[in-house]
Design a protein around this motif. Sequence first.
Motif, mmCIF file in Angstrom:
data_model
loop_
_atom_site.group_PDB
_atom_site.id
_atom_site.type_symbol
_atom_site.label_atom_id
_atom_site.label_comp_id
_atom_site.label_asym_id
_atom_site.label_seq_id
_atom_site.Cartn_x
_atom_site.Cartn_y
_atom_site.Cartn_z
ATOM 1 N N ASP A 88 0.839 -1.194 0.000
ATOM 2 C CA ASP A 88 0.000 0.000 0.000
ATOM 3 C C ASP A 88 0.877 1.248 0.000
ATOM 4 O OD1 ASP A 88 -2.232 -1.561 0.117
ATOM 5 O OD2 ASP A 88 -2.785 -1.036 2.177
ATOM 6 N N PRO A 89 0.707 2.127 -0.975
ATOM 7 C CA PRO A 89 1.470 3.374 -0.961
ATOM 8 C C PRO A 89 0.837 4.404 -0.025
ATOM 9 C CG PRO A 89 0.075 3.304 -2.900
ATOM 10 C CD PRO A 89 -0.138 2.000 -2.170
ATOM 11 N N VAL A 90 1.676 5.276 0.505
ATOM 12 C CA VAL A 90 1.192 6.432 1.256
ATOM 13 C C VAL A 90 1.182 7.594 0.271
ATOM 14 C CG1 VAL A 90 1.571 7.961 3.226
ATOM 15 C CG2 VAL A 90 2.176 5.528 3.391
ATOM 16 N N VAL A 91 -0.015 8.027 -0.134
ATOM 17 C CA VAL A 91 -0.161 8.978 -1.230
ATOM 18 C C VAL A 91 -0.679 10.309 -0.703
ATOM 19 C CG1 VAL A 91 -1.136 9.337 -3.528
ATOM 20 C CG2 VAL A 91 -0.769 7.016 -2.693
ATOM 21 N N SER A 92 -0.065 11.400 -1.161
ATOM 22 C CA SER A 92 -0.512 12.737 -0.768
ATOM 23 C C SER A 92 -0.257 13.704 -1.919
ATOM 24 C CB SER A 92 0.220 13.202 0.496
ATOM 25 O OG SER A 92 1.613 13.144 0.315
ATOM 26 N N PRO A 93 -0.941 14.859 -1.921
ATOM 27 C CA PRO A 93 -0.701 15.858 -2.965
ATOM 28 C C PRO A 93 0.761 16.303 -2.953
ATOM 29 C CG PRO A 93 -2.713 16.352 -1.775
ATOM 30 C CD PRO A 93 -2.039 15.253 -1.020
ATOM 31 N N PRO A 94 1.275 16.760 -4.100
ATOM 32 C CA PRO A 94 2.704 17.076 -4.189
ATOM 33 C C PRO A 94 3.143 18.224 -3.303
ATOM 34 C CG PRO A 94 1.533 17.809 -6.148
ATOM 35 C CD PRO A 94 0.573 16.970 -5.372
ATOM 36 N N ASP A 95 2.216 19.122 -2.942
ATOM 37 C CA ASP A 95 2.575 20.270 -2.112
ATOM 38 C C ASP A 95 2.121 20.096 -0.668
ATOM 39 O OD1 ASP A 95 -0.099 20.334 -2.654
ATOM 40 O OD2 ASP A 95 -0.185 22.473 -3.164
ATOM 41 N N ALA A 96 1.726 18.874 -0.303
ATOM 42 C CA ALA A 96 1.219 18.649 1.053
ATOM 43 C C ALA A 96 2.350 18.693 2.059
ATOM 44 C CB ALA A 96 0.504 17.306 1.126
ATOM 45 N N ALA A 97 2.113 19.418 3.153
ATOM 46 C CA ALA A 97 3.112 19.483 4.216
ATOM 47 C C ALA A 97 3.169 18.167 4.973
ATOM 48 C CB ALA A 97 2.783 20.636 5.169
ATOM 49 N N GLY A 98 2.029 17.464 5.019
ATOM 50 C CA GLY A 98 2.000 16.171 5.707
ATOM 51 C C GLY A 98 1.696 16.328 7.182
ATOM 52 N N VAL A 247 4.385 9.840 -3.424
ATOM 53 C CA VAL A 247 4.127 8.431 -3.136
ATOM 54 C C VAL A 247 5.246 7.958 -2.211
ATOM 55 C CG1 VAL A 247 3.842 6.123 -4.108
ATOM 56 C CG2 VAL A 247 2.996 8.125 -5.361
ATOM 57 N N ASN A 248 4.881 7.710 -0.970
ATOM 58 C CA ASN A 248 5.870 7.380 0.061
ATOM 59 C C ASN A 248 6.993 8.416 0.115
ATOM 60 O OD1 ASN A 248 4.298 4.876 -0.120
ATOM 61 N ND2 ASN A 248 5.839 4.088 1.294
ATOM 62 N N GLY A 249 6.579 9.676 0.013
ATOM 63 C CA GLY A 249 7.502 10.784 0.165
ATOM 64 C C GLY A 249 8.299 11.139 -1.061
ATOM 65 N N ALA A 250 8.155 10.383 -2.158
ATOM 66 C CA ALA A 250 8.899 10.646 -3.388
ATOM 67 C C ALA A 250 7.935 11.061 -4.496
ATOM 68 C CB ALA A 250 9.672 9.399 -3.808
ATOM 69 N N PRO A 251 8.431 11.807 -5.500
ATOM 70 C CA PRO A 251 7.557 12.185 -6.604
ATOM 71 C C PRO A 251 6.971 10.965 -7.296
ATOM 72 C CG PRO A 251 9.572 13.478 -6.645
ATOM 73 C CD PRO A 251 9.773 12.405 -5.619
ATOM 74 N N GLY A 252 5.661 10.998 -7.487
ATOM 75 C CA GLY A 252 4.959 9.913 -8.147
ATOM 76 C C GLY A 252 3.771 10.459 -8.905
ATOM 77 N N VAL A 253 2.850 9.576 -9.240
ATOM 78 C CA VAL A 253 1.732 9.959 -10.105
ATOM 79 C C VAL A 253 0.481 9.213 -9.665
ATOM 80 C CG1 VAL A 253 0.821 9.751 -12.457
ATOM 81 C CG2 VAL A 253 3.191 10.446 -12.108
ATOM 82 N N VAL A 254 -0.651 9.906 -9.715
ATOM 83 C CA VAL A 254 -1.941 9.223 -9.654
ATOM 84 C C VAL A 254 -2.638 9.468 -10.986
ATOM 85 C CG1 VAL A 254 -2.163 9.478 -7.149
ATOM 86 C CG2 VAL A 254 -3.206 11.187 -8.649
ATOM 87 N N ALA A 255 -3.353 8.474 -11.456
ATOM 88 C CA ALA A 255 -4.143 8.607 -12.675
ATOM 89 C C ALA A 255 -5.606 8.641 -12.284
ATOM 90 C CB ALA A 255 -3.875 7.456 -13.631
#
Length: 299
Positions: A88-98, A247-255
Motif C-alpha cells: 500500500d502506498p502512502v499517497v498525498s498531494p505534491p505540495d502537502a506538508a503532511g 508516493v511514500n515521500g517521493a515524486p509519483g503519479v496518480v491517474a
Amino acid sequence: MDDEEFLAERFEDNRAHLRAVAYRMLGSLTEADDAVQEAWLRLNRAGADGIENLGGWLTTVVGRVCLDMLRSRTSRGESPLDDVRVPDPVVSPPDAAGDPEQAALLADSVGLALLVVLETLSPAERLAFVLHDMFAVPFEDIAPMVGRTPTATRQLASRARRRVQGAAPVPDADLGRQRQVVRAFLAASHAGDFEALVAVLHPDVVLRADTGAAFPGATREVRGARTVASQALTFRHAALQARPALVNGAPGVVAVAEGRVVSVLGFTIVDGLVVELDILADPERLAGLDPAAFEVEPE
C-alpha cells in the motif's frame, strides 16, 4: 478524567508510532490499522497497572499481532513470494506538508522499494529486522516473540539486513531531480515515444503492476528497459490523465478517470534513472483516495 479516558489518551500518544511499526511489518495500511486497534483492545483489557514502559509494551504487542498476521498470510498461501504484490502506498498531494502521523509512517526513507524487499523476508526475519533495525527494540525483547534465543534472533536480523542492503536501492536525495525524471517519463508516455522512455529507465529496471483480484491476469512483474517501456506504453491513457503526487515521500503519479483514482505510480530513481516502477491499480485498495486532492496539473 477517569481511568479509561486516561488510558485512551496515553494510547493515542503512541498511535502514530504503532501504526508506523505495523505498516513496515505488513505493507498494508488497512491491516496496520487493524493491528493497532487490536493493541488497543488488549491494553483496554489488561490495563496499564504494572506496565513501566507503555510505549515499549505496546510496540511488543503490535509486533506479536503483526507476526501472527504475516504467518496467517503464509498459511493461507498468500505469501508475497507466490505473487506480485505492490505494498500500500502512502499517497498525498505534491505540495502537502503532511501530518505528524504520515511523517511517522515515512520516517527513515520507507519507500516502496524497501517495502517490496521486506515482503520477501520470512515473518520472523521481518519482525527481527523491523523492530531492531528500525525501532531499536533489543533482541532480548524480540526473542520471545519468535521463540528463539537472543543470539539466534540477532542472526535473523543480520540475515534480513544483508538481503535488504543487497536488494533495496537507495533513491536519489534530490526531489527536484526526481520530479524531472518523472516528468520526462510522463512526457514520453504521452507522446508514445518508445526511445525517450527507454532513455529514462535503468537497463535493469523492474516494473510491478498489481491490479488486485478484480483483474488478476493483468498483475505482472517485468524487467529490462525495453520490456518495461513497452509495458509502460500500455498505460499511455492513464499517463494522459496523470496528476503529480507524493508516493511514500517521493515524486509519483496518480491517474484519475471518471471521477476516481484508477492507479498510483511509485518511482524509485537512482542516478537520474528509474530503477523500479510500482503500479497499484487495485480498485478495492484505491477506493479511499480522493481524486479531488490531485487536481493540480503537472508542470
